[in-house]
Motif scaffolding. Structure first.
Motif, mmCIF file in Angstrom:
data_model
loop_
_atom_site.group_PDB
_atom_site.id
_atom_site.type_symbol
_atom_site.label_atom_id
_atom_site.label_comp_id
_atom_site.label_asym_id
_atom_site.label_seq_id
_atom_site.Cartn_x
_atom_site.Cartn_y
_atom_site.Cartn_z
ATOM 1 N N SER A 12 0.750 -1.296 0.003
ATOM 2 C CA SER A 12 -0.068 -0.190 0.130
ATOM 3 C C SER A 12 0.861 1.393 -0.030
ATOM 4 O O SER A 12 1.911 1.204 0.272
ATOM 5 C CB SER A 12 -0.681 -0.164 1.275
ATOM 6 O OG SER A 12 -0.105 0.200 2.538
ATOM 7 N N PRO A 13 0.275 2.472 -0.539
ATOM 8 C CA PRO A 13 1.310 3.586 -0.459
ATOM 9 C C PRO A 13 1.542 4.084 0.846
ATOM 10 O O PRO A 13 2.729 4.582 1.154
ATOM 11 C CB PRO A 13 0.229 4.896 -1.115
ATOM 12 C CG PRO A 13 -0.532 3.811 -2.010
ATOM 13 C CD PRO A 13 -0.878 2.642 -1.053
ATOM 14 N N GLN A 14 0.841 3.613 1.915
ATOM 15 C CA GLN A 14 1.305 4.117 3.346
ATOM 16 C C GLN A 14 2.568 3.244 3.808
ATOM 17 O O GLN A 14 3.467 3.901 4.143
ATOM 18 C CB GLN A 14 0.107 3.739 4.308
ATOM 19 C CG GLN A 14 -0.937 4.738 3.913
ATOM 20 C CD GLN A 14 -2.036 4.057 3.032
ATOM 21 O OE1 GLN A 14 -1.697 3.206 2.337
ATOM 22 N NE2 GLN A 14 -3.458 4.525 3.020
ATOM 23 N N GLN A 17 5.506 4.376 1.666
ATOM 24 C CA GLN A 17 6.102 5.816 2.158
ATOM 25 C C GLN A 17 7.098 5.395 3.451
ATOM 26 O O GLN A 17 8.039 6.067 3.481
ATOM 27 C CB GLN A 17 4.883 6.713 2.542
ATOM 28 C CG GLN A 17 5.510 7.882 2.903
ATOM 29 C CD GLN A 17 4.427 9.097 3.092
ATOM 30 O OE1 GLN A 17 3.402 8.710 3.116
ATOM 31 N NE2 GLN A 17 4.614 10.306 3.449
ATOM 32 N N LEU A 175 5.110 10.126 -3.837
ATOM 33 C CA LEU A 175 4.391 9.350 -4.862
ATOM 34 C C LEU A 175 4.931 8.092 -5.439
ATOM 35 O O LEU A 175 6.005 8.069 -5.516
ATOM 36 C CB LEU A 175 4.169 10.650 -6.042
ATOM 37 C CG LEU A 175 3.559 11.847 -5.718
ATOM 38 C CD1 LEU A 175 3.809 12.685 -6.844
ATOM 39 C CD2 LEU A 175 2.273 11.802 -5.258
ATOM 40 N N TYR A 177 3.967 4.136 -7.551
ATOM 41 C CA TYR A 177 3.149 3.276 -8.303
ATOM 42 C C TYR A 177 1.725 3.079 -7.755
ATOM 43 O O TYR A 177 1.420 2.659 -6.831
ATOM 44 C CB TYR A 177 3.729 1.861 -8.981
ATOM 45 C CG TYR A 177 3.123 1.421 -9.993
ATOM 46 C CD1 TYR A 177 3.803 1.525 -11.366
ATOM 47 C CD2 TYR A 177 2.116 0.395 -9.871
ATOM 48 C CE1 TYR A 177 2.958 0.901 -12.272
ATOM 49 C CE2 TYR A 177 1.503 -0.125 -10.777
ATOM 50 C CZ TYR A 177 2.276 0.060 -12.069
ATOM 51 O OH TYR A 177 1.536 -0.719 -13.194
ATOM 52 N N GLN A 179 -0.833 5.407 -7.571
ATOM 53 C CA GLN A 179 -1.324 6.825 -7.036
ATOM 54 C C GLN A 179 -1.761 7.546 -8.169
ATOM 55 O O GLN A 179 -1.324 7.290 -9.236
ATOM 56 C CB GLN A 179 -0.496 7.591 -5.971
ATOM 57 C CG GLN A 179 -0.094 6.784 -4.827
ATOM 58 C CD GLN A 179 0.752 7.592 -3.904
ATOM 59 O OE1 GLN A 179 2.074 7.284 -3.785
ATOM 60 N NE2 GLN A 179 0.316 8.579 -3.194
ATOM 61 N N ALA A 180 -2.885 8.481 -7.802
ATOM 62 C CA ALA A 180 -3.189 9.381 -8.705
ATOM 63 C C ALA A 180 -3.612 10.805 -8.144
ATOM 64 O O ALA A 180 -4.152 10.633 -7.058
ATOM 65 C CB ALA A 180 -4.586 8.712 -9.383
ATOM 66 N N GLY A 181 -3.949 11.810 -9.085
ATOM 67 C CA GLY A 181 -4.104 12.997 -8.548
ATOM 68 C C GLY A 181 -3.455 14.245 -9.109
ATOM 69 O O GLY A 181 -2.554 13.999 -9.876
ATOM 70 N N VAL A 184 0.617 13.880 -9.044
ATOM 71 C CA VAL A 184 1.063 12.944 -10.181
ATOM 72 C C VAL A 184 1.251 13.723 -11.546
ATOM 73 O O VAL A 184 2.182 13.677 -12.149
ATOM 74 C CB VAL A 184 0.227 11.572 -10.258
ATOM 75 C CG1 VAL A 184 1.035 10.836 -11.253
ATOM 76 C CG2 VAL A 184 0.233 11.066 -8.849
ATOM 77 N N TYR A 205 -0.102 7.350 -11.953
ATOM 78 C CA TYR A 205 1.345 6.977 -11.585
ATOM 79 C C TYR A 205 1.256 5.499 -12.176
ATOM 80 O O TYR A 205 1.362 4.609 -11.535
ATOM 81 C CB TYR A 205 1.766 6.959 -10.273
ATOM 82 C CG TYR A 205 3.077 7.063 -10.081
ATOM 83 C CD1 TYR A 205 4.285 6.042 -10.652
ATOM 84 C CD2 TYR A 205 3.698 8.181 -9.264
ATOM 85 C CE1 TYR A 205 5.456 6.218 -10.390
ATOM 86 C CE2 TYR A 205 5.186 8.417 -9.281
ATOM 87 C CZ TYR A 205 6.069 7.366 -9.588
ATOM 88 O OH TYR A 205 7.481 7.153 -9.795
#
Length: 238
Positions: A12-14, A17, A175, A177, A179-181, A184, A205
């Protein structure tokens, strides 16, 4: 400079990070994994799992790394708390994708059976009628249309000497792989300006964006992990 292996795609992104921050602290400390183990009390194999994204480090290990790397332990422990929630949620529902696939297969089978039954009934009712009265084939289900957003690139050098593209002014957002927004999209615009195009500026991404980030990191002598952090933002902003 350390050459880290790419993190598992399912992270996960969390969690990603947190691991990226721990990797940078280790690089900053200049310690080997064995030296890190001696200073923290956690084995070298444990740190290899933590830094490889294969296991979530305990709170005490994260706090020890913060002290060694000279980072703020409060901020790092906050990242660990968020990562622990994401990690626990992923482990608590390992069978959801499989159940979802089974439900989708069952639904598809039911749809096929319903269509086949309808065809049989139509053939029976129209049997013996003229050729002009043949039953029409069942209508195809409408395909779902997915709208795709695009962003503008208004790249300008600001008064502070840095480049901005008009989508975000962040300089430290992490950021990765998937993710979006708008952050990015900002990175995609700046990658294009730097000579590493990502294709359409869609704020997603994906593999093209990740590949462009890695090429930029390789050119500028950064850790080639395909993740945009403060150092990569600095290279993008110029």
């Amino acid at each position: 400079m350390s050459r880290w292996k790419e993190l598992p795609a399912e992270l996960s992104p969390q969690v990603r990070q947190l691991v990226v921050r721990l990797r940078r602290l280790k690089d900053h400390s200049g310690l080997s994994v064995r030296q890190l183990a001696a200073k923290t009390g956690y084995s070298a194999k444990s740190w290899e799992r933590y830094l490889g994204g294969r296991s979530l480090p305990p709170r005490e290990a994260v706090e020890a790394m913060a002290r060694i790397g000279g980072d703020d332990p409060t901020r790092l422990l906050a990242l660990h708390e968020v990562a622990a929630e994401a990690w626990g949620a992923r482990r608590a529902t390992p069978e959801r994708p499989q159940r979802l696939r089974l439900a989708m297969v069952a639904g598809a089978v039911a749809l096929v059976v319903a269509i086949a039954t309808s065809v049989v009934l139509i053939v029976r009712f129209t049997d013996g009628s003229s050729g002009e009265e043949r039953a029409a084939p069942p209508p195809k289900p409408p395909s779902a249309s997915r709208s795709k957003r695009t962003y503008d690139c208004r790249v300008e050098r600001s008064a502070d000497g840095r480049w901005y593209a008009g989508n975000s002014r962040t300089r430290d957002a992490i950021l990765a792989y998937g993710q979006a927004g708008p952050e990015v999209a900002e990175a995609q615009c700046l990658l294009r300006r730097a000579g590493f195009p990502t294709g359409e500026i869609d704020g997603i991404y994906g593999p093209l964006t990740q590949g462009a980030v890695k090429r930029l990191q390789q050119r500028d002598g950064l850790v080639v992990d395909g993740i945009i952090g403060p150092h990569t933002w600095k290279a993008l902003r110029g």
